[in-house]
Design a protein around this motif. Structure first.
Motif, mmCIF file in Angstrom:
data_model
loop_
_atom_site.group_PDB
_atom_site.id
_atom_site.type_symbol
_atom_site.label_atom_id
_atom_site.label_comp_id
_atom_site.label_asym_id
_atom_site.label_seq_id
_atom_site.Cartn_x
_atom_site.Cartn_y
_atom_site.Cartn_z
ATOM 1 N N ALA A 127 0.830 -1.209 0.000
ATOM 2 C CA ALA A 127 0.000 0.000 0.000
ATOM 3 C C ALA A 127 0.864 1.259 0.000
ATOM 4 C CB ALA A 127 -0.934 -0.011 1.210
ATOM 5 N N ASP A 128 1.885 1.269 -0.816
ATOM 6 C CA ASP A 128 2.785 2.422 -0.910
ATOM 7 C C ASP A 128 2.134 3.488 -1.789
ATOM 8 O OD1 ASP A 128 4.911 4.143 -0.974
ATOM 9 O OD2 ASP A 128 6.200 2.854 -2.192
ATOM 10 N N PHE A 129 1.077 4.118 -1.263
ATOM 11 C CA PHE A 129 0.261 5.016 -2.084
ATOM 12 C C PHE A 129 0.985 6.308 -2.446
ATOM 13 C CE2 PHE A 129 -0.411 6.440 2.184
ATOM 14 C CZ PHE A 129 -0.788 7.775 2.141
ATOM 15 N N LEU A 130 2.070 6.641 -1.747
ATOM 16 C CA LEU A 130 2.854 7.837 -2.092
ATOM 17 C C LEU A 130 4.073 7.499 -2.954
ATOM 18 C CD1 LEU A 130 2.716 9.843 1.269
ATOM 19 C CD2 LEU A 130 1.238 10.016 -0.734
ATOM 20 N N LYS A 131 4.182 6.230 -3.361
ATOM 21 C CA LYS A 131 5.181 5.778 -4.341
ATOM 22 C C LYS A 131 6.631 6.042 -3.883
ATOM 23 C CE LYS A 131 1.927 6.602 -8.158
ATOM 24 N NZ LYS A 131 0.846 7.147 -7.286
ATOM 25 N N PHE A 132 6.900 5.805 -2.617
ATOM 26 C CA PHE A 132 8.253 5.980 -2.095
ATOM 27 C C PHE A 132 9.246 5.067 -2.807
ATOM 28 C CE2 PHE A 132 5.786 7.455 1.644
ATOM 29 C CZ PHE A 132 6.412 8.668 1.853
ATOM 30 N N GLU A 133 8.904 3.785 -2.909
ATOM 31 C CA GLU A 133 9.840 2.811 -3.483
ATOM 32 C C GLU A 133 10.047 3.043 -4.977
ATOM 33 O OE1 GLU A 133 11.620 1.039 -1.612
ATOM 34 O OE2 GLU A 133 10.489 1.378 0.240
ATOM 35 N N GLU A 134 9.002 3.471 -5.654
ATOM 36 C CA GLU A 134 9.114 3.750 -7.095
ATOM 37 C C GLU A 134 10.154 4.845 -7.341
ATOM 38 O OE1 GLU A 134 6.295 5.926 -10.308
ATOM 39 O OE2 GLU A 134 5.376 4.217 -9.275
ATOM 40 N N ARG A 135 10.101 5.920 -6.544
ATOM 41 C CA ARG A 135 11.083 6.997 -6.690
ATOM 42 C C ARG A 135 12.465 6.542 -6.246
ATOM 43 N NH1 ARG A 135 6.800 9.621 -4.455
ATOM 44 N NH2 ARG A 135 7.754 9.787 -2.403
ATOM 45 N N ARG A 136 12.526 5.799 -5.153
ATOM 46 C CA ARG A 136 13.809 5.353 -4.603
ATOM 47 C C ARG A 136 14.550 4.460 -5.589
ATOM 48 N NH1 ARG A 136 16.086 5.048 0.580
ATOM 49 N NH2 ARG A 136 17.206 3.125 1.065
ATOM 50 N N ASN A 137 13.795 3.673 -6.360
ATOM 51 C CA ASN A 137 14.422 2.798 -7.358
ATOM 52 C C ASN A 137 15.052 3.589 -8.492
ATOM 53 O OD1 ASN A 137 13.769 0.462 -5.986
ATOM 54 N ND2 ASN A 137 11.826 0.168 -7.056
ATOM 55 N N LYS A 138 14.562 4.825 -8.712
ATOM 56 C CA LYS A 138 15.144 5.664 -9.771
ATOM 57 C C LYS A 138 16.518 6.182 -9.349
ATOM 58 C CE LYS A 138 10.682 7.281 -11.555
ATOM 59 N NZ LYS A 138 9.778 8.455 -11.693
ATOM 60 N N ARG A 139 16.597 6.709 -8.128
ATOM 61 C CA ARG A 139 17.890 7.200 -7.628
ATOM 62 C C ARG A 139 17.841 7.274 -6.113
ATOM 63 N NH1 ARG A 139 21.385 11.242 -6.294
ATOM 64 N NH2 ARG A 139 23.441 11.048 -7.254
ATOM 65 N N ILE A 140 18.520 6.333 -5.478
ATOM 66 C CA ILE A 140 18.462 6.225 -4.023
ATOM 67 C C ILE A 140 19.118 7.421 -3.346
ATOM 68 C CG2 ILE A 140 20.610 4.911 -3.803
ATOM 69 C CD1 ILE A 140 19.233 3.254 -1.638
ATOM 70 N N GLY A 141 20.105 8.038 -4.010
ATOM 71 C CA GLY A 141 20.794 9.175 -3.420
ATOM 72 C C GLY A 141 19.930 10.419 -3.342
ATOM 73 N N THR A 142 18.964 10.536 -4.246
ATOM 74 C CA THR A 142 18.073 11.707 -4.261
ATOM 75 C C THR A 142 16.824 11.464 -3.433
ATOM 76 O OG1 THR A 142 18.857 12.331 -6.447
ATOM 77 C CG2 THR A 142 16.747 13.261 -5.735
ATOM 78 N N TYR A 143 16.213 10.301 -3.634
ATOM 79 C CA TYR A 143 14.944 9.979 -2.960
ATOM 80 C C TYR A 143 15.242 9.079 -1.766
ATOM 81 C CZ TYR A 143 13.281 11.806 -7.386
ATOM 82 O OH TYR A 143 13.062 12.602 -8.471
ATOM 83 N N TYR A 144 15.441 9.705 -0.636
ATOM 84 C CA TYR A 144 15.937 9.038 0.572
ATOM 85 C C TYR A 144 14.932 8.073 1.189
ATOM 86 C CZ TYR A 144 16.883 8.734 5.611
ATOM 87 O OH TYR A 144 17.066 8.286 6.882
ATOM 88 N N PHE A 145 13.675 8.464 1.263
ATOM 89 C CA PHE A 145 12.703 7.719 2.068
ATOM 90 C C PHE A 145 12.313 6.387 1.425
ATOM 91 C CE2 PHE A 145 12.017 12.095 3.476
ATOM 92 C CZ PHE A 145 12.107 11.923 4.850
ATOM 93 N N SER A 146 12.295 5.351 2.283
ATOM 94 C CA SER A 146 11.841 4.019 1.870
ATOM 95 C C SER A 146 10.570 3.684 2.649
ATOM 96 C CB SER A 146 12.907 2.964 2.161
ATOM 97 O OG SER A 146 12.384 1.657 2.028
ATOM 98 N N TYR A 147 9.558 3.236 1.953
ATOM 99 C CA TYR A 147 8.258 2.935 2.575
ATOM 100 C C TYR A 147 8.390 1.900 3.679
ATOM 101 C CZ TYR A 147 3.417 1.303 2.939
ATOM 102 O OH TYR A 147 2.178 0.935 3.408
ATOM 103 N N ARG A 148 9.223 0.889 3.478
ATOM 104 C CA ARG A 148 9.322 -0.210 4.439
ATOM 105 C C ARG A 148 10.189 0.132 5.645
ATOM 106 N NH1 ARG A 148 5.620 -2.828 5.012
ATOM 107 N NH2 ARG A 148 6.595 -4.775 5.626
#
Length: 968
Positions: free
Chosen positions: A409-430
């Motif tokens: 239920a990652d409705f804010l798409k944290f993991e989707e962004r994190r997979n693009k660039r972990i250095g920019t998109y810090y937050f992980s849903y899990r």
């Protein structure tokens, strides 16, 4: 013209609109909360439990229940608006069970239909205060017949005034329900049950016929509602629950079953917002009944869900409020630094879509231990929780909104962004845990879907979603990305990394030292056997030679030289106790056994050696003895030189390596600065350039100086502090040992504190239950028929046995209020034998009491003495379990004024004799190390002391021996 409604419309609104099992259960629980229940339960009774022929499912609330009129006017009327338009009740009266009025959790008036998802057929049992119990029987599959209209369906309801009438009432219900199958045609002459639906018809009929209420089911389900005028609540009994419910009772099935089980438990956890302190609006429980007296509780027993306390373990904490237009104001806690933070939205789309204020409190846990400030245990505890249940939850009026918080239920798409660039998109849903707080009044445009599976994706919701996504992207950009505008997080993380790296390096070195020490413990016994064999053979050879007449000293000189060399090498056979770390108890045990071998060697061969040396001296000339004496001195000197040279080479190699590395790092720093200097000079063409390059050179200088201070200077300072007068390794080992002891004790203190709180609660509940059972047994005892029943007699006998134990324990509860008094030790023995009567018989343990103990009188608080003795006895039972002879002796030494308690179990190792009285120290696999510590502390307070000894004059059984003496 008017609408006519097919029966299957209800099926579509009910079972058809429920996404999954947790949603169905929570919908019914919400209805229970709206009915002012305090306790909501779900229970699986497995087949064979209390003579059940098949498994059943029961969902219960202790709310206000329903009268017949409530059932007809409300429960059987779909889409009632009593909740959606209702404000809080104005009065605290019978309708609220005299509780504070509640904001309704239900809204659409169809949540009750989710019971259809759970299985079939269903028996509803409900009671309102002052009204008789109402029974309603129905099989929801009847609604799957697409030829039936709603007004063709008959749902039977029966009154119940006594438990003795349950079977008759249930029979009537089933007969009445079967009326639904008597009509063959509808009002237009069409067949109601077509050929392709005859299978469904037969299944429903078969289930109705097979639905039975055994005596045990009647006792379990009806006893707390019937016959009591003021009882209230509602229960749904499902005779054939769906497989997913039954799988919840299976802990170790295949992967798919286990995942489904964990999904349900996780989804039912946190029904009421657990992230807030003191927010227990209602209690939820899910029981599995498989064996009598061994019930399992899934949600609270296995869930290990989050609490408000977990925020203290967050490496990052966001705490604030969105204003409904995209702006945020609140605080960020980054490690131990609190930062006020405001975010202003830049959105243009949905600009006028106000969704209401939404508080947020969100913790974030680092995925790597080295990036966290937490201790190992604290990190593991929160890491286990986020691994199992991590996510961003949504609560409306304190109740969980599904599916938010679930893994998918990652409705804010944290993991989707994190997979693009972990250095920019810090937050992980899990890795996150926390909540967004909605309310019906404050966020009226954020509505549940009809399936109760998430929020409707309307404009306010899309604005809400877009705002949160933009917020988290900006927060990451400001503080957490690899190019963050503020370096608070990155600097702290770097410092933690360096600190943890240093600790990890030290741990690796210590681990290697521990492994080497363990390997040496394995090797020494074999080395010693070889040594002992050679030493023994040399002594035999020497004895042979000195027995010859007129033997020349030169013949025995070679043997003497080798024996002397072996005497010098003897020290190498004694493992050095490490100083840089604390040896484990297991290692010390092995050392003790090895010392026994050494002791045996010294008491036998070494003594023989001394006798032979005396004979050698008698037959040798003075000149020969002087020559041999000089050679012995040279052997000692050679050994010292070898040790010094060997360690000097190690020191020289290490110093050379350190100097080389120092020079390399220093040259690297100077070379880096030289390059910066050339670049700066090459770019200095104007005053502005010089100013700019000057600032750049200064920054480069500061950076390189920082590297120097973090790498080279600490090493120099460490070497500079070194001294022959201070054993750095010993000092480090002492601090480490103390730190490890304090850390272990702190973890145990936390456990003990929780245990103490639990015991305090359980003690009160136990006393209440104990008195209640006692009164009921006394009441039943007056009824002749019951009193003669064999099962009742067994129950009464068992309870009386429990009662005896309770009486024996009662003195132990009164330590604070007790006073010192004279206690005859003969009475102590009687108490001990009564307390452990079953254990003494089962394990065939013999208690031996001396006359001096039997007649001794001790002045002490009774609870103190008994708790000490009970603890010693329990330990004795454990350590005697593998002994052939099992005896516990009590003795009193008049002259020494000492009480002895000894047993024939396992002997306490020398190095443990004092340790066993330390807090949280235990050698038992499941021991907590509290009993003997408390025994010693309480005895000291009472003017006595206790210690353990292996002195043979005391420890005549060669097992464990405890001595209690006045503390003069």
């Amino acid at each position: 013209m008017q609408f006519r409604t097919k029966a299957r419309a209800v099926d579509l609104l009910g079972k058809g609109q429920i996404a999954d099992l947790p949603t169905a259960i929570t919908e019914l629980w919400k209805n229970g909360y709206d009915a002012y229940a305090d306790n909501l339960t779900a229970e699986v009774f497995k087949a064979q439990y209390r003579n059940l022929s098949n498994s059943i499912f029961l969902i219960t609330d202790d709310g206000k229940g329903m009268s017949r009129n409530d059932i007809l006017e409300k429960w059987l009327v779909l889409g009632t608006d009593s909740k959606s338009r209702a404000e809080l009740e104005q009065l605290e009266d019978q309708e609220t069970l005299w509780k504070k009025p509640r904001i309704k959790a239900g809204e659409k008036g169809i949540g009750r239909l989710s019971v259809a998802y759970l299985g079939y057929p269903m028996l509803m049992i409900t009671k309102k205060i002052g009204y008789p119990v109402q029974l309603l029987f129905f099989d929801w599959r009847l609604l799957e017949n697409f030829n039936l209209f709603l007004d063709d369906i008959y749902i039977p309801v029966e009154d119940l005034t006594s438990v003795s009438e349950v079977r008759e009432a249930f029979y009537k219900l089933k007969i009445s329900f079967l009326q639904n199958f008597r009509k063959r045609e509808d009002r237009d002459g069409n067949l109601i049950w077509e050929d392709k639906q005859m299978g469904l018809r037969e299944d429903i009929l078969r289930s109705a016929f097979n639905a039975r209420l055994t005596d045990d089911v009647i006792d379990t389900v009806f006893s707390d509602l019937v016959d009591l005028r003021d009882s209230h609540g509602t229960k749904f009994l499902i005779f054939e629950p769906i497989d997913q419910i039954l799988e919840l009772a299976e802990e170790n099935k295949d992967e798919d079953t286990r995942e489904s089980r964990e999904f349900t438990i996780s989804s039912l956890s946190g029904f009421v917002n657990p992230f807030k302190e003191n927010n227990q609006l209602v209690t939820t429980s899910f029981y599995i009944h498989e064996f009598l007296g061994q019930d399992k509780e899934l949600i609270n027993g296995e869930g290990k869900f989050f609490t408000a306390e977990d925020y203290k373990s967050a490496d990052v904490l966001i705490d604030g409020k969105f204003d409904g237009n995209g702006n945020f104001k609140g605080d960020l806690k980054i490690y131990d630094k609190l930062i006020p933070y405001e975010y202003k939205t830049t959105r243009r789309k949905f600009a006028k879509k106000f969704y209401g204020e939404i508080p947020i409190k969100l913790g974030y846990s680092q995925g790597d231990r080295k990036d966290s400030m937490l201790s190992d245990n604290a990190f593991k505890k929160i890491n286990d929780k986020v691994t199992k249940n991590g996510g961003l939850y949504i609560f409306r009026d304190e109740f969980r909104v599904l599916p938010y918080g679930r893994p998918n239920a990652d409705f804010l798409k944290f993991e989707e962004r994190r997979n693009k660039r972990i250095g920019t998109y810090y937050f992980s849903y899990r890795r996150m845990f926390g909540y967004l707080e909605l309310s019906r009044g404050g966020n009226p445009y954020l509505k549940d879907k009809s399936s109760r599976e998430g929020l409707i994706s309307n404009d306010p919701y899309r604005a809400f979603e877009a705002d949160l996504i933009a917020f988290f992207i900006q927060v990451a950009k400001d503080f957490f990305s690899d190019k963050a505008e503020q370096s608070i997080f990155l600097d702290q993380k770097k410092m933690l990394n360096q600190r943890n790296k240093a600790i990890e390096s030290d741990r690796k070195r210590e681990t290697e030292e521990k492994k080497a020490f363990s390997r040496s413990l394995n090797a020494y016994p074999n080395k010693f056997k070889i040594y002992e064999k050679e030493y023994s053979s040399l002594l035999a050879l020497l004895e042979q030679k000195i027995q010859k007449n007129n033997v020349a000293f030169s013949e025995i000189e070679i043997v003497l030289e080798r024996l002397h060399q072996l005497d010098v090498e003897f020290e190498k056979l004694l493992p050095a106790i490490p100083t840089s770390f604390e040896a484990t108890d297991l290692q010390l045990d092995r050392l003790n056994k090895y010392e026994d071998q050494i002791r045996s060697f010294n008491n036998s061969l070494k003594k023989n050696s001394a006798v032979l040396m005396t004979k050698v001296a008698e037959i040798a000339e003075l000149r020969d003895l002087k020559i041999n004496f000089t050679k012995n001195i040279d052997v000692y000197k050679g050994e010292l030189e070898a040790i010094i040279y060997e360690n000097f080479e190690v020191l020289k190699t290490k110093v050379t390596l350190l100097l080389d590395e120092y020079n390399q790092r220093a040259n690297s720093i100077l070379t880096g600065f030289e390059e910066a200097k050339k670049n700066a000079l090459g770019l200095a063409f104007s005053k502005d350039d010089i100013q700019k390059q000057s600032e750049g050179i200064k920054r480069e200088f500061e950076d390189l100086k920082k590297v120097l201070n973090e790498t080279l200077i600490p090493l120099v300072n460490h070497v500079n502090r070194m001294s022959f007068d201070i054993d750095e390794e010993l000092l480090q080992g002492a601090y480490k040992a103390e730190y490890n002891r304090m850390r272990d004790q702190w973890n145990q203190v936390q456990y003990t504190a929780q245990l103490g709180i639990a015991v305090e609660i359980i003690d009160h509940e136990f006393n209440v239950l104990y008195s209640r059972i006692s009164r009921l047994l006394h009441k039943l005892d007056k009824e002749n028929e019951i009193a003669e029943n064999s099962d009742y007699k067994l129950l009464e006998k068992t309870f009386r046995s429990l009662e005896d134990k309770y009486d024996l324990l009662s003195p132990l509860y009164k330590i604070n209020s007790a006073v010192s008094k004279d206690i005859r030790c003969s009475e102590v023995i009687t108490y001990i034998k009564d307390f452990f009567d079953i254990k003494l018989k089962e394990e065939e343990v013999k208690i031996v009491v001396s006359d001096s103990f039997q007649h001794h009188i001790i002045r002490v608080k009774e609870p103190i003495l008994y708790t000490v003795l009970i603890n010693i006895m329990n330990n004795a039972f454990f350590w005697m379990k593998n002994s052939e002879i099992k005896e516990i002796h009590f003795d009193y030494l008049r002259e020494e004024k000492e009480i002895l308690i000894l047993n024939s179990g396992q002997k306490i190792e020398e190095h443990r004799l004092s340790k066993i009285f330390e807090l949280f120290y235990s050698n038992r696999p499941t021991g907590r190390g509290i009993g003997l510590y408390l025994a010693k502390e309480s005895l000291l307070e009472a003017g006595f002391d206790i210690y353990a000894t292996n002195d043979s004059s005391y420890n005549t059984l060669d097992g464990a021996c405890f001595v209690i003496k006045p503390n003069l």
